[in-house]
Design a protein around this motif. Structure first.
Motif: not given
Length: 359
Positions: A310-321, A338-349
């Motif tokens: 599960i990825a949570q856009h850390p770059w975007k969190q820093g940038y938007n802060s 309150c600004n929630y990041m999306p829940l991104e589900l990542l696989t090898a594909e």
């Protein structure tokens, strides 16, 4: 009748003529300066409302030519950590606003030592910040620092973990409870209804996990498990964060003692600890679920020893802060709290299509 079109450029002189006041009076009203009579202010404000005047705060801020210092209080980390991408986002937001005199100073603290946070926070005071980005530690030390900021009218943004009762200007991060609940759903879709025992790996230091976020993810996960799989036992493997040399033997001992465990989950960014163990030992019948697209996790994903991240856009969190501080302090814009990041589900594909450095 005075017609105004979107292509027209409204000048202070035009507003003054329409209001029947001087150009200087209009300027003082626009910049909320004193020495304007109530009657004159009312005339100017009536005209501004009539023409739907929208001040160009960007141009005004440039003309003001002031220097701004933003500070960030961030957990100490190595280059492979989740926080590295957070820091890249913080820095990029500053670089993208090169027309303004912005500077960013980052201080680091030990996540497992309350006094470390307080010492780093004290160093920030010496910088005389205009705004601060904070990754909260425990409630008491975070609240003590934020109270001082509030007393000095210095806005602050929470990143990664939220403490809404402290009332930050904004928060950027995941909904940790829902993230853990979501992880449980996806995890058990793979493990199946016949799974009787699963592994929860926890990285610990001084008796606790690194962040409130990980704690809340576990709460959400256990809520899902209790509701839908009450007979499935969650067994914990606790590893010391500063004891990587001993991971191999601890993992081997645990798996020997629990031969029926084949499905593993962790709520920290170091799922690769198990993934790399499986790879070194040629274990192909284990399934692993983790968080964050750090380099070593991605390599395990590619090799098949991590199934999901599960990825949570850390770059975007820093940038938007930093962007939130800039918009509030420099451009005088309203900020969504309150600004929630999306829940991104990542696989090898699909991981290759996930871009950490969003712009």
């Amino acid at each position: 009748m005075w017609e105004v079109h979107s292509s027209d450029k409204i000048r202070i002189k035009d507003i003054a003529e329409r209001s029947g006041v001087s150009v200087g009076t209009v300027d003082r009203v626009l910049h909320n300066r004193p020495n304007v009579s109530g009657k004159a202010r009312a005339k100017v404000e009536a005209v501004l409302k009539e023409i739907n005047y929208q001040p160009n705060m960007y141009a005004s801020a440039l003309a003001y030519n002031r220097k701004y210092t933003f500070c960030c209080l961030l957990p100490d980390h190595d280059r492979n950590a989740y926080w590295t991408n957070v820091e890249k986002g913080l820095q990029q937001c500053i670089l993208n606003r090169g027309d303004f005199h912005l500077s960013l100073i980052t201080e680091y603290y030990d996540q497992f030592e309350g006094s470390s946070f307080a010492v780093a926070a004290e160093r920030i005071w010496d910088k005389k910040p205009d705004g601060v980005v904070i990754v909260p530690q425990n409630f008491d030390v975070t609240q003590a620092f934020c109270r001082r900021l509030q007393e000095q009218d210095i806005p602050f943004v929470f990143l990664d973990s939220n403490v809404p009762e402290i009332e930050p200007l904004a928060f950027f991060g995941q909904d940790s409870l829902k993230s853990g609940y979501f992880a449980g759903r996806i995890f058990m879709m793979q493990a199946g209804e016949h799974a009787r025992r699963i592994l929860l790996m926890k990285l610990m230091s001084k008796g606790r996990v690194a962040s409130r976020q990980q704690e809340y993810r576990e709460v959400g996960f256990r809520e899902y498990m209790t509701t839908y799989y009450p007979d499935c036992e969650v067994v914990e493997l606790s590893l010391q964060l500063d004891g990587e040399d001993g991971y191999e033997s601890r993992i081997r001992t645990f798996l020997d003692e629990h031969p029926d465990v084949r499905h593993c989950i962790t709520f920290c960014s170091r799922a690769y600890i198990l993934g790399e163990y499986f790879q070194r030992n040629g274990l192909k019948d284990f399934h692993l679920f983790g968080y964050d697209m750090v380099e070593r996790n991605v390599e395990c994903l590619k090799q098949g020893t991590i199934d999901f991240l599960i990825a949570q856009h850390p770059w975007k969190q820093g940038y938007n802060s930093v962007k939130a501080l800039f918009n509030h302090i420099v451009l005088k814009k309203a900020i969504q709290q309150c600004n929630y990041m999306p829940l991104e589900l990542l696989t090898a594909e699909n991981y290759i299509y996930y871009t950490a450095d969003e712009k």
